[in-house]
Design a protein around this motif. Structure first.
Motif, PDB file in Angstrom:
ATOM      1  N   THR A  39      58.161  17.835 -13.078  1.00  0.00           N
ATOM      2  CA  THR A  39      58.565  17.157 -14.317  1.00  0.00           C
ATOM      3  C   THR A  39      57.327  16.836 -15.142  1.00  0.00           C
ATOM      4  O   THR A  39      56.382  16.241 -14.630  1.00  0.00           O
ATOM      5  CB  THR A  39      59.331  15.864 -13.991  1.00  0.00           C
ATOM      6  N   GLY A  40      57.344  17.238 -16.400  1.00  0.00           N
ATOM      7  CA  GLY A  40      56.194  17.024 -17.270  1.00  0.00           C
ATOM      8  C   GLY A  40      56.126  15.606 -17.805  1.00  0.00           C
ATOM      9  O   GLY A  40      56.945  14.745 -17.462  1.00  0.00           O
ATOM     10  N   PRO A  41      55.154  15.348 -18.689  1.00  0.00           N
ATOM     11  CA  PRO A  41      54.941  13.997 -19.227  1.00  0.00           C
ATOM     12  C   PRO A  41      56.178  13.411 -19.886  1.00  0.00           C
ATOM     13  O   PRO A  41      56.378  12.190 -19.874  1.00  0.00           O
ATOM     14  CB  PRO A  41      53.812  14.196 -20.236  1.00  0.00           C
ATOM     15  N   GLU A  42      57.030  14.260 -20.463  1.00  0.00           N
ATOM     16  CA  GLU A  42      58.216  13.757 -21.154  1.00  0.00           C
ATOM     17  C   GLU A  42      59.215  13.102 -20.194  1.00  0.00           C
ATOM     18  O   GLU A  42      60.073  12.326 -20.622  1.00  0.00           O
ATOM     19  CB  GLU A  42      58.903  14.896 -21.919  1.00  0.00           C
ATOM     20  N   GLY A  43      59.101  13.399 -18.893  1.00  0.00           N
ATOM     21  CA  GLY A  43      60.040  12.814 -17.941  1.00  0.00           C
ATOM     22  C   GLY A  43      59.499  11.637 -17.158  1.00  0.00           C
ATOM     23  O   GLY A  43      60.223  11.050 -16.346  1.00  0.00           O
ATOM     24  N   VAL A  44      58.251  11.256 -17.411  1.00  0.00           N
ATOM     25  CA  VAL A  44      57.609  10.215 -16.610  1.00  0.00           C
ATOM     26  C   VAL A  44      58.318   8.870 -16.751  1.00  0.00           C
ATOM     27  O   VAL A  44      58.546   8.165 -15.765  1.00  0.00           O
ATOM     28  CB  VAL A  44      56.118  10.090 -16.967  1.00  0.00           C
ATOM     29  N   ALA A  45      58.663   8.495 -17.961  1.00  0.00           N
ATOM     30  CA  ALA A  45      59.282   7.179 -18.177  1.00  0.00           C
ATOM     31  C   ALA A  45      60.594   7.062 -17.415  1.00  0.00           C
ATOM     32  O   ALA A  45      60.865   6.029 -16.781  1.00  0.00           O
ATOM     33  CB  ALA A  45      59.505   6.940 -19.666  1.00  0.00           C
ATOM     34  N   ALA A  46      61.427   8.102 -17.470  1.00  0.00           N
ATOM     35  CA  ALA A  46      62.706   8.057 -16.749  1.00  0.00           C
ATOM     36  C   ALA A  46      62.478   7.998 -15.237  1.00  0.00           C
ATOM     37  O   ALA A  46      63.159   7.252 -14.524  1.00  0.00           O
ATOM     38  CB  ALA A  46      63.553   9.281 -17.105  1.00  0.00           C
ATOM     39  N   GLN A  47      61.512   8.770 -14.740  1.00  0.00           N
ATOM     40  CA  GLN A  47      61.219   8.732 -13.310  1.00  0.00           C
ATOM     41  C   GLN A  47      60.769   7.341 -12.875  1.00  0.00           C
ATOM     42  O   GLN A  47      61.226   6.828 -11.849  1.00  0.00           O
ATOM     43  CB  GLN A  47      60.114   9.745 -12.971  1.00  0.00           C
ATOM     44  N   LEU A  71      58.158   9.542  -7.436  1.00  0.00           N
ATOM     45  CA  LEU A  71      57.635  10.232  -8.609  1.00  0.00           C
ATOM     46  C   LEU A  71      57.239  11.647  -8.234  1.00  0.00           C
ATOM     47  O   LEU A  71      56.691  11.891  -7.161  1.00  0.00           O
ATOM     48  CB  LEU A  71      56.420   9.501  -9.184  1.00  0.00           C
ATOM     49  N   ASP A  72      57.495  12.584  -9.161  1.00  0.00           N
ATOM     50  CA  ASP A  72      57.125  13.984  -8.973  1.00  0.00           C
ATOM     51  C   ASP A  72      56.585  14.509 -10.291  1.00  0.00           C
ATOM     52  O   ASP A  72      57.347  14.824 -11.198  1.00  0.00           O
ATOM     53  CB  ASP A  72      58.341  14.794  -8.513  1.00  0.00           C
TER      54      ASP A  72
END
Length: 282
Positions: free
Chosen positions: A129-137, A124-125
């Motif tokens: 990457t903002g909150p919108e990318g957390v699920a994909a990460q 995870l980074d």
């Protein structure tokens, strides 16, 4: 104050070769494809100072293919393959969930190759990457964890500004028996958690930076039997060469700094990290 032309030119000059290590070690994480030299030159310079093995990390599909190929062609190189945490949301945004699934399947195929010894760098980074990318990460991270266990390969973790979630997901999924935090960035308290779980901690050149006392405190708390050393080259060039090109041959600079922090003789720490790299990467 603006840099002088001389100072700017010096940034592109490779540092000199350090004094060779007496005990050969491995560079646990590097990116030869991003360095301004040939693979053969990089391996030769590393070997000249006692760095006899490198783990080439491919962090997108194209680079993972390259890592697998170069490892097949060179005895001194083994490969790690994965989608970097920032790559997962980029793929999902441009190609949709199906595109991410397809990329993960391709990583799984490469991961099964014998010269590929690890699945990574995944994780995870939350810095880039903002909150919108957390699920994909997080979805990608969980898939990589499962793949490492399925293939019985080491898991190599990229963890930036995401310590709590990385540790939580490892607990939820069940960590592979060989789990490595690459370019370790936790504090002393996190080191205690990692040590209790048997996670390996790989330190890079940033442990030498003047501002990195919390990282040195974390290193001081880490058991020698769970330590690795890496360059993460071309990034993280150790002091006093910060700002100049990094490469596997600079491992001795970081290892000597680590030995000083640990209060260990250079050869003693080298024996530990060499044995640990063998345990992790085979």
């Amino acid at each position: 104050m603006p840099k002088s032309a001389k100072a700017k030119a010096r940034e592109h000059v490779p540092p000199p070769l350090p004094e060779p290590l007496k005990i050969p070690v491995a560079d646990a994480h590097t990116h030869l494809d991003m360095q301004g030299t040939t693979v053969d030159e990089a391996i030769a310079k590393a070997a000249a100072v006692g760095v006899t093995r490198v783990v080439q990390t491919g962090c997108d599909v194209e680079r993972a293919h390259w890592a697998a190929k170069v490892a097949a062609d060179h005895d001194a190189i083994v490969a790690a393959v994965a989608l970097h945490p920032n790559e997962a949301p980029r793929i999902e945004e441009t190609e949709g969930p199906g595109g991410l699934d397809a990329a993960l399947r391709e990583i799984a195929e490469l991961g099964a190759l014998p010269q590929v010894v690890a699945i990574g760098e995944t994780g995870l980074d939350y810095y880039r990457t903002g909150p919108e990318g957390v699920a994909a990460q997080q979805r990608s991270f969980r898939r990589h964890i499962a793949l490492a266990k399925e293939l019985d390969k080491a898991l190599v973790i990229h963890d930036r500004d995401a310590h709590d979630d990385v540790l939580r997901i490892l607990r939820e999924e069940g960590a592979p028996r060989r789990t490595v935090f690459h370019c370790y960035s936790g504090d002393a308290a996190m080191t205690e958690v990692c040590a209790a779980e048997g996670y390996f901690m790989s330190f890079a050149g940033n442990v030498t930076f003047a501002s990195a006392q919390p990282l040195r405190d974390a290193l001081a708390a880490a058991p020698p039997e769970l330590l690795l050393v890496e360059t993460d080259a071309p990034f993280m060039t150790p002091a006093p060469f910060r700002g100049r090109p990094n490469a596997p041959y600079l491992i001795p600079v970081t290892l000597r700094a680590m030995a000083e922090v640990k209060g260990l003789a250079e050869d003693e720490l080298a024996r530990h990290v060499a044995a640990n790299a063998e345990r992790v990467f085979g």
